[in-house]
Design a protein around this motif. Structure first.
Motif, PDB file in Angstrom:
ATOM      1  N   ILE A 177      20.703 -70.289 -35.182  1.00  0.00           N
ATOM      2  CA  ILE A 177      21.494 -69.260 -34.499  1.00  0.00           C
ATOM      3  C   ILE A 177      22.386 -69.864 -33.415  1.00  0.00           C
ATOM      4  N   HIS A 178      22.212 -71.172 -33.101  1.00  0.00           N
ATOM      5  CA  HIS A 178      23.069 -71.885 -32.140  1.00  0.00           C
ATOM      6  C   HIS A 178      23.104 -71.166 -30.784  1.00  0.00           C
ATOM      7  N   ILE A 179      21.913 -70.890 -30.266  1.00  0.00           N
ATOM      8  CA  ILE A 179      21.816 -70.244 -28.961  1.00  0.00           C
ATOM      9  C   ILE A 179      22.207 -71.240 -27.880  1.00  0.00           C
TER      10      ILE A 179
ATOM     11  N   GLN B  80      11.105 -61.215 -36.804  1.00  0.00           N
ATOM     12  CA  GLN B  80      11.822 -61.688 -35.620  1.00  0.00           C
ATOM     13  C   GLN B  80      12.837 -62.768 -35.972  1.00  0.00           C
ATOM     14  N   GLY B  81      12.492 -63.647 -36.909  1.00  0.00           N
ATOM     15  CA  GLY B  81      13.431 -64.702 -37.292  1.00  0.00           C
ATOM     16  C   GLY B  81      14.673 -64.177 -37.980  1.00  0.00           C
ATOM     17  N   MET B  82      14.541 -63.117 -38.772  1.00  0.00           N
ATOM     18  CA  MET B  82      15.697 -62.563 -39.474  1.00  0.00           C
ATOM     19  C   MET B  82      16.537 -61.646 -38.598  1.00  0.00           C
ATOM     20  N   THR B  83      15.943 -61.051 -37.594  1.00  0.00           N
ATOM     21  CA  THR B  83      16.686 -60.105 -36.750  1.00  0.00           C
ATOM     22  C   THR B  83      17.199 -60.711 -35.461  1.00  0.00           C
ATOM     23  N   ILE B  84      16.811 -61.935 -35.130  1.00  0.00           N
ATOM     24  CA  ILE B  84      17.246 -62.494 -33.850  1.00  0.00           C
ATOM     25  C   ILE B  84      18.735 -62.853 -33.884  1.00  0.00           C
ATOM     26  N   ARG B  85      19.262 -63.257 -35.040  1.00  0.00           N
ATOM     27  CA  ARG B  85      20.689 -63.563 -35.123  1.00  0.00           C
ATOM     28  C   ARG B  85      21.565 -62.332 -34.885  1.00  0.00           C
ATOM     29  N   PRO B  86      21.346 -61.207 -35.593  1.00  0.00           N
ATOM     30  CA  PRO B  86      22.165 -60.018 -35.286  1.00  0.00           C
ATOM     31  C   PRO B  86      21.959 -59.486 -33.874  1.00  0.00           C
ATOM     32  N   LEU B  87      20.752 -59.652 -33.315  1.00  0.00           N
ATOM     33  CA  LEU B  87      20.532 -59.203 -31.948  1.00  0.00           C
ATOM     34  C   LEU B  87      21.310 -60.057 -30.947  1.00  0.00           C
ATOM     35  N   VAL B  88      21.383 -61.348 -31.210  1.00  0.00           N
ATOM     36  CA  VAL B  88      22.170 -62.225 -30.338  1.00  0.00           C
ATOM     37  C   VAL B  88      23.644 -61.846 -30.385  1.00  0.00           C
ATOM     38  N   GLU B  89      24.144 -61.559 -31.565  1.00  0.00           N
ATOM     39  CA  GLU B  89      25.541 -61.139 -31.678  1.00  0.00           C
ATOM     40  C   GLU B  89      25.762 -59.750 -31.087  1.00  0.00           C
ATOM     41  N   LEU B  90      24.788 -58.862 -31.231  1.00  0.00           N
ATOM     42  CA  LEU B  90      24.931 -57.518 -30.690  1.00  0.00           C
ATOM     43  C   LEU B  90      24.932 -57.526 -29.166  1.00  0.00           C
ATOM     44  N   LEU B  91      24.065 -58.316 -28.581  1.00  0.00           N
ATOM     45  CA  LEU B  91      23.980 -58.393 -27.123  1.00  0.00           C
ATOM     46  C   LEU B  91      25.021 -59.322 -26.514  1.00  0.00           C
ATOM     47  N   ALA B  92      25.797 -59.986 -27.376  1.00  0.00           N
ATOM     48  CA  ALA B  92      26.839 -60.919 -26.917  1.00  0.00           C
ATOM     49  C   ALA B  92      26.246 -62.005 -26.025  1.00  0.00           C
ATOM     50  N   VAL B  93      25.130 -62.570 -26.472  1.00  0.00           N
ATOM     51  CA  VAL B  93      24.502 -63.663 -25.734  1.00  0.00           C
ATOM     52  C   VAL B  93      25.340 -64.921 -25.919  1.00  0.00           C
ATOM     53  N   LYS B  94      25.502 -65.662 -24.852  1.00  0.00           N
ATOM     54  CA  LYS B  94      26.305 -66.878 -24.893  1.00  0.00           C
ATOM     55  C   LYS B  94      25.684 -67.884 -25.853  1.00  0.00           C
ATOM     56  N   LYS B  95      26.514 -68.419 -26.748  1.00  0.00           N
ATOM     57  CA  LYS B  95      26.034 -69.375 -27.735  1.00  0.00           C
ATOM     58  C   LYS B  95      26.333 -70.800 -27.288  1.00  0.00           C
ATOM     59  N   LYS B  96      25.837 -71.716 -28.071  1.00  0.00           N
ATOM     60  CA  LYS B  96      25.992 -73.129 -27.754  1.00  0.00           C
ATOM     61  C   LYS B  96      27.438 -73.552 -27.929  1.00  0.00           C
TER      62      LYS B  96
END
Length: 755
Positions: free
Chosen positions: A226-228, A470-486
């Protein structure tokens, strides 16, 4: 045709992978003993080779042809099956990345577990026993490559800057999860409908210590996809690495208490002491082997081939030595990799560094793939003891304890952090607490059969929920919350140099304030490393010579050798350097010049050396304290000769600047006074017999004007200004006289009469 090829390649890869999957299942399910395979080879007539020796050789009745082809699978069955499993893992990994639609939705770990479920199902359908993820196989062979890869390439800066937060999550958070889950599960076991009243408190605490730890393998598998951003990644991954000591201590502690049945205060205190022994002991073992590996790499300049082996063997020996004394093997591997890397990279060749890098990546990737496949196969094998109440409450309590622990600890941590953890960050940290194969392997070590089956069923359920849901839903949640990526692009050299400049600036500020903070101790460690450690662990002049200069000399020598071998330097002088060779080659037409291409590896190496050498370290500064005004002993020990030299140099500088200042002042004053004075001689009073002329009050000689004092010159300047304003020098004749007064003292009467 191009579109057809691109469409059929995933199908072909899937078909090959499926065929190999079935083949591996059949081979793994084949009986251990093949009829007649492990015995002596038999001839087509049924007689063995041993029996044929009893017949006379000259007898032609029983003489048969020599066997051209024979079959003995049992002789190579074990390495053959291992190779097939590794090949299956690699093909599954390859096929996963060939299908972008699947890789963007399903994590790789989920697909590998699903493949393991298929292989286990096929083996189970053939009424055979599938291979199980053995604890010895996992802890001694599959886990070390993953941890070594993570520790050797650990981002040191991010890890050290967030060390306090990571330790709080790893130690306090794991203890909270273990005791909260264990205590609440004991309360659940008291429910009559659950029918698990035979599970006591110590067994529940043992189960809580197994299921509470975050798994580094699962975290790596999910978070790298997910490149967090680096902060969240190092928080969750660092927690999964450092909580190994807490998990090991709690597991052995509660396992021992469960067998004894009683717990005393002394046992609890010994458990606390055991935690420090396990963690600190594991780190010390890793440091020792890391120093040995770095010291050994000093002497490998004549045998570059074996350089990567020392890195692998010393790291593995550190892990095994820690496991011998029941210390934390994971922390030992991390410490060994962190200590060894900077010195080993300074000693080994670039090819050896590339070998270490890619071999570690390959080894850890294969181990990770095999772990998830074996996890799926072991799930099919069982045995399982399904208890709905126990399993559901285990899953709910794991999620609840994780959320409460992260929120509560973050509330305390944010009071001491400069960069606060936001609500989004807390959610990702809590949601990223995945469980994996470490919990399954620890549960597999339990001895009580009835409790073991129920615990393993609950552990597998939690692992599947965290990895799949959790592994399958963490990517869309990161994009939904607009979490800063790497940040994908690397920082420029300008940014890195300014980052180091700010580090030195903060270190100086801490020294001035007398505050011993993070930057102060980091600078102390760097100075100790540069002064003492590098001399023993880095070979040759590399420990003292700047790395940038040594790298330039190496490139210069290499390029000169290439030019000599190619014959282009035959007409040049023998002592010409690379710079002169390049200048000679520049005489060719510009069109024929080719711009040299730099590989990414070489560019990264140049960046690293520029960061390390373009900024000098700070000088030693005294720390200021308003309560201490005594002289510094460092100043008292300075020699008098140094003071005398400094005094002489200072006097010379002051005298030179004073002389220059006086000369400039005299010239300026003379120019200012001459601008406002008109030097004229009255014809009637001009000397004719050579007598000294009388000086008029309105005229001032240039010599006397230049020799006046500054006070007199200022007074004369004021009087001249007043006279100048009265005379109104708009007349053209006055201007001519003013221009001649600097070069001519004035005309004489004879000259005027002649004119």
């Amino acid at each position: 045709m191009a579109g057809l090829g691109s469409g059929t390649s995933p199908r072909l890869a899937g078909f090959v992978s499926l065929s190999l999957l079935v083949f591996v299942a059949v081979i793994s399910a084949s009986p251990d003993n093949v009829d007649g395979a492990n015995e002596t080879l038999r001839r087509p007539s049924g007689d063995s080779l041993e029996d044929s020796h009893h017949h006379p050789r000259n007898s032609t009745e029983h003489r048969k042809a020599f066997p051209v082809l024979a079959f003995n699978y049992e002789h190579v069955s074990k390495p053959f099956v291992i190779s097939l499993w590794i090949l299956l893992a690699l093909l599954m990994k390859l096929g996963f990345h060939l299908i972008p639609r699947v890789s963007h939705v399903v994590p790789e770990s989920c697909l590998l577990i699903f493949v393991g479920l298929l292989v286990g199902g096929v083996i189970k359908a053939m009424n055979q026993t599938p291979p199980v993820l053995d604890t010895k196989l996992f802890f001694l062979y599959l886990l070390p490559p993953i941890i070594l890869d993570a520790g050797y390439f650990l981002p040191i800066r991010a890890f050290t800057e967030n060390m306090g937060t990571i330790l709080v999550f790893a130690v306090v958070g794991t203890l909270w999860n273990a005791f909260f889950i264990g205590g609440m599960m004991f309360a659940v076991c008291q429910i009559e409908a659950a029918q698990v009243g035979h599970v006591d408190l110590l067994s529940c605490l043992l189960f809580g210590s197994i299921i509470s730890a975050v798994d580094p393998v699962a975290v790596l598998a999910v978070f790298e996809e997910i490149h967090i951003n680096e902060l969240l990644h190092i928080l969750v991954f660092g927690e999964s690495l450092l909580n190994d000591a807490v998990t090991v201590v709690l597991y052995h502690l509660f396992e021992e208490f469960a067998h004894e049945g009683t717990v005393t205060v002394g046992d609890a205190l010994l458990g606390v002491v055991s935690f420090f022994v396990v963690s600190v002991g594991g780190i010390m073992v890793g440091v020792i082997f890391g120093i040995l590996g770095a010291f050994t790499s000093r002497f490998t300049s004549h045998s570059r081939v074996i350089e990567p082996l020392f890195v692998f063997l010393y790291s593995y020996m550190a892990y095994l030595s820690a496991e011998v004394f029941h210390l934390s093997g994971i922390m030992s591997l991390i410490a060994c990799g962190v200590i060894m890397r900077p010195y080993v990279e300074a000693n080994i060749s670039h090819k050896s560094y590339t070998t270490i890098k890619y071999f570690l990546k390959m080894w850890s990737s294969v181990s990770e793939t095999l772990i998830f496949i074996f996890l799926g196969v072991s799930t099919v094998e069982g045995p399982h003891n399904w208890n709905w109440i126990f399993v559901i409450f285990t899953l709910i309590l794991c999620l609840l304890s994780r959320v409460l622990g992260v929120v509560g600890l973050t509330f305390i941590i944010n009071k001491f952090r400069i960069i606060k953890l936001t609500k989004k960050d807390q959610f990702i940290v809590a949601y990223g607490g995945l469980r994996g194969a470490i919990a399954f392997s620890l549960g597999f070590l339990l001895t009580d059969t009835e409790k073991k089956d129920m615990f393993l069923t609950a552990i597998i359920t939690v692992i599947f929920f965290t990895v799949f849901v959790q592994g399958m839903t963490i990517r869309p949640l990161v994009e939904l919350l607009a979490v800063k990526k790497k940040k994908e692009s690397k920082a420029s050299i300008n940014e890195e140099i300014h980052t180091q400049f700010l580090d030195h600036l903060l270190t100086g500020i801490e020294d001035i304030c007398g505050h011993y903070g993070h930057h102060h101790w980091k600078d102390k460690l760097n100075r100790f490393n540069k002064t003492y450690v590098k001399k023993w662990l880095i070979a040759g002049d590399r420990s003292t010579e700047p790395q940038l200069i040594s790298f330039y000399n190496k490139m210069e020598m290499k390029e000169a050798m290439m030019l000599v071998e190619s014959g282009s330097a035959a007409k040049l002088p023998s002592l010409a350097s690379t710079a002169s060779l390049q200048n000679a080659q520049q005489r060719a037409p510009p069109k024929q010049r080719a711009i040299p291409s730099i590989s990414k590896t070489r560019e990264q190496e140049i960046r690293k050396m520029l960061r390390a050498n373009l900024q000098k370290t700070r000088q030693r500064l005294r720390s200021y304290s308003r309560h201490d005004l005594f002289s510094d002993p460092f100043e008292d020990n300075m020699s008098e000769i140094r003071f005398r030299k400094q005094r002489v140099q200072m006097e010379r500088r002051v005298g030179r600047h004073t002389l220059i200042f006086k000369m400039e002042t005299a010239v300026l004053l003379s120019l200012q006074s001459s601008e406002h004075k008109v030097y004229t001689y009255d014809e009637s009073e001009s000397p004719r017999d050579g007598a000294a002329p009388e000086t008029s009050p309105d005229s001032v000689s240039l010599l006397s004007e230049s020799s006046q004092r500054p006070g007199q010159s200022s007074r004369m300047k004021k009087r001249g200004d007043a006279e100048q304003g009265a005379r109104a020098p708009d007349n053209q004749e006055e201007q001519q006289k003013l221009s001649r007064c600097f070069s001519d003292p004035g005309p004489k009467e004879e000259e005027e009469g002649e004119g």
